[in-house]
Design a protein around this motif. Structure first.
Motif, PDB file in Angstrom:
ATOM      1  N   PRO A 297       0.859  -1.200   0.000  1.00 36.04           N
ATOM      2  CA  PRO A 297       0.000   0.000   0.000  1.00 36.04           C
ATOM      3  C   PRO A 297       0.888   1.241   0.000  1.00 36.04           C
ATOM      4  O   PRO A 297       1.366   1.683   1.035  1.00 36.04           O
ATOM      5  CB  PRO A 297      -0.763  -0.148   1.330  1.00 36.04           C
ATOM      6  CG  PRO A 297       0.181  -0.903   2.219  1.00 36.04           C
ATOM      7  CD  PRO A 297       1.063  -1.740   1.351  1.00 36.04           C
ATOM      8  N   SER A 299       2.249   4.803   0.150  1.00 30.35           N
ATOM      9  CA  SER A 299       1.814   6.071   0.743  1.00 30.35           C
ATOM     10  C   SER A 299       2.590   7.225   0.136  1.00 30.35           C
ATOM     11  O   SER A 299       3.509   7.042  -0.657  1.00 30.35           O
ATOM     12  CB  SER A 299       2.025   6.039   2.264  1.00 30.35           C
ATOM     13  OG  SER A 299       3.391   5.804   2.562  1.00 30.35           O
ATOM     14  N   GLY A 331      -3.223   4.127  -3.806  1.00 30.61           N
ATOM     15  CA  GLY A 331      -4.047   4.996  -2.976  1.00 30.61           C
ATOM     16  C   GLY A 331      -4.660   6.200  -3.653  1.00 30.61           C
ATOM     17  O   GLY A 331      -4.629   7.301  -3.107  1.00 30.61           O
ATOM     18  N   TRP A 350      -7.268   1.953  -5.923  1.00 25.88           N
ATOM     19  CA  TRP A 350      -7.799   2.058  -4.551  1.00 25.88           C
ATOM     20  C   TRP A 350      -8.379   0.718  -4.153  1.00 25.88           C
ATOM     21  O   TRP A 350      -9.015   0.028  -4.956  1.00 25.88           O
ATOM     22  CB  TRP A 350      -8.882   3.127  -4.488  1.00 25.88           C
ATOM     23  CG  TRP A 350      -9.440   3.367  -3.113  1.00 25.88           C
ATOM     24  CD1 TRP A 350     -10.534   2.779  -2.553  1.00 25.88           C
ATOM     25  CD2 TRP A 350      -8.916   4.243  -2.132  1.00 25.88           C
ATOM     26  NE1 TRP A 350     -10.740   3.244  -1.286  1.00 25.88           N
ATOM     27  CE2 TRP A 350      -9.754   4.161  -0.995  1.00 25.88           C
ATOM     28  CE3 TRP A 350      -7.822   5.117  -2.081  1.00 25.88           C
ATOM     29  CZ2 TRP A 350      -9.541   4.892   0.160  1.00 25.88           C
ATOM     30  CZ3 TRP A 350      -7.606   5.858  -0.934  1.00 25.88           C
ATOM     31  CH2 TRP A 350      -8.447   5.744   0.170  1.00 25.88           C
ATOM     32  N   ARG A 354      -8.890  -2.801   1.880  1.00 28.01           N
ATOM     33  CA  ARG A 354      -7.463  -2.650   2.171  1.00 28.01           C
ATOM     34  C   ARG A 354      -7.020  -3.421   3.411  1.00 28.01           C
ATOM     35  O   ARG A 354      -5.973  -4.072   3.419  1.00 28.01           O
ATOM     36  CB  ARG A 354      -7.157  -1.158   2.344  1.00 28.01           C
ATOM     37  CG  ARG A 354      -5.722  -0.829   2.660  1.00 28.01           C
ATOM     38  CD  ARG A 354      -5.546   0.688   2.654  1.00 28.01           C
ATOM     39  NE  ARG A 354      -4.177   1.072   2.911  1.00 28.01           N
ATOM     40  CZ  ARG A 354      -3.662   1.253   4.123  1.00 28.01           C
ATOM     41  NH1 ARG A 354      -4.429   1.070   5.178  1.00 28.01           N
ATOM     42  NH2 ARG A 354      -2.409   1.607   4.285  1.00 28.01           N
TER      43      ARG A 354
END
Length: 461
Positions: A297, A299, A331, A350, A354
């Motif tokens: 994921p 960031s 994201g 997305w 998650r």
């Protein structure tokens, strides 16, 4: 000895010369627009002060309402700040069974994120920086394009906060690393809570030549920010107690307001015990039940996320040493679908599930953002961390979790098939890594930071 001494003198002379050249170049960029910008600053400041002078510095402007009104103001750069406020807002809505008014104010990535949840949100004037594709801040270009305009931009954002608060009449303001909201609440005499895990700014050092400037900027910045942050009624630090504190280098609490500060534990939207069993989730996700599931994921800001996602996809698609399946998410709240599939790698814009993916995974790949590392520790996941270049916080966070024995760190410029394979081998072959992760997850399971925030809100009413 004399040869070594002369070498040190030469290095120092070179460092001073290069540092002076850097400062000269930086000043020339600022000075080219200074005459125009300074006029705008004073013009905007006068207009702002004229508006502010009309606002009584008392609670008489904020009317008592039958319904509780809470105002959330997360920083809009990346998704982490809004991601910490949303669980608190959801808990409040659940506690009051909808009999509560909640309003968000944010910008950029945070704005898109909050809109996706359905909470009402006002778009605030943005404050941001210009970055390189690898996620590092382009200082020269940021100064060249923004320069001294940062002051009027900040005043514009603060005035926006004042106006929206006047209209909404909040009982409590909750700010996540937004100084403008804290100052606006102070002006209106509205109690405020500051969520922050970074009390001061560490200036990224791209070479040894800027250390003097860096130290001076950090010292001045810490003193100024400490004074301004202290205007909040309460300061809550969403980080773990020792020995699991992540942002150790940034939580040096000044004595002048340490009584206002409380360490509450990291805030996450979904706890592992709230999800189905891990085996059940893996059956839904994996094509081959024996595969190692790697979840990335990514960031950071959008440019950084998409750039790293592409690089990781290329690298993981070339790994043949182990049977792996990789899920990458960069994201983007605008895209909630599978963007592409390349061999054993799936890329999503997305992921609505998650945290199910996080629980099902074996290893997580991260940039080193505070929220992602916190989530991995709650869920007991080993990590491969690739800190954003010259991002002091990410580098510091990565060192903290690496010392706990639950992560391997790879420098961005050393990211390759070989370094990823080596990190995977070390994490998988060392059986103690997973045991350490399980222990940390167990130790942190009793924390409820969302409850801590809601209780502080009630205490301020």
């Amino acid at each position: 000895f004399s040869s070594m001494y002369m070498t040190q003198i030469d290095d120092l002379t070179t460092a001073i010369a290069e540092s002076m050249a850097f400062i000269k170049e930086l000043l020339s960029i600022v000075c080219t627009q200074a005459s125009f910008t300074l006029k705008n600053i004073f013009k905007n400041m006068l207009l702002d002060l004229r508006f502010v002078s009309l606002i009584p510095l008392s609670s008489s402007l904020i009317y008592n309402n039958k319904r509780l009104r809470i105002y959330f103001a997360p920083c809009g750069i990346a998704l982490g700040h809004a991601g910490r406020c949303l669980p608190v807002a959801e808990r409040l809505e659940k506690t009051f069974d909808g009999n509560i008014d909640i309003l968000f104010s944010t910008y950029l990535d945070g704005l898109l994120f909050v809109k996706k949840t359905g909470f009402p949100v006002k778009e605030a004037p943005p404050l941001s920086f210009i970055e390189n594709p690898d996620g590092s801040v382009n200082v020269k270009l940021t100064v060249k394009r923004s320069g001294l305009d940062i002051l009027p931009k900040f005043f514009k954002q603060m005035l926006h906060e004042v106006k929206v608060m006047c209209s909404f009449s909040p009982d409590v303001v909750v700010s996540d690393t937004r100084l403008s909201s804290i100052l606006a609440a102070k002006m209106l005499n509205v109690p405020s809570i500051l969520l922050i895990h970074q009390f001061f700014i560490k200036v990224p050092s791209q070479s040894r030549v800027r250390d003097l400037v860096k130290r001076f900027a950090e010292t001045m910045g810490m003193g100024t920010l400490s004074f301004l942050w202290s205007m909040a009624s309460r300061i809550l630090v969403p980080d773990f107690p020792e020995p699991y504190t992540i942002a150790k280098d940034y939580i040096r609490i000044p004595r002048t307001f340490e009584k206002k500060v409380k360490l509450i534990g990291s805030i996450i939207p979904k706890r592992p015990e709230e999800l189905p069993p891990r085996d059940e989730l893996r059956d839904k996700v994996l094509e081959n039940k024996n595969s190692i599931l790697i979840f990335a994921p990514i960031s950071g800001t959008l440019l950084e996320r998409t750039s790293l996602a592409k690089r990781l996809a290329r690298i993981f698609s070339k790994i043949r040493k182990r049977e792996i399946e990789v899920v990458l998410s960069y994201g983007s709240p605008k895209s909630d679908r599978l963007v592409c599939k390349k061999g054993n790698v799936k890329i999503y814009g997305w992921l609505n599930n998650r945290f199910e993916m996080l629980k099902a995974s074996d290893i997580v790949v991260s940039r080193g953002g505070h929220n992602t590392l916190s989530e991995c520790m709650y869920y007991g996941k080993p990590m491969i961390i690739i800190p954003t270049p010259y991002h002091s916080e990410h580098e510091s966070n990565a060192r903290s979790v690496e010392k706990l024995g639950i992560a391997k760190v790879i420098k961005d410029d050393e990211l390759s098939v070989r370094t990823i394979e080596e990190a995977l081998d070390e994490l998988i072959n060392d059986g103690s890594t997973f045991k350490k992760c399980e222990k940390i997850s167990s130790d942190l399971s009793s924390l409820d930071p969302v409850r801590e925030v809601t209780e502080e809100i009630f205490n301020l009413l």
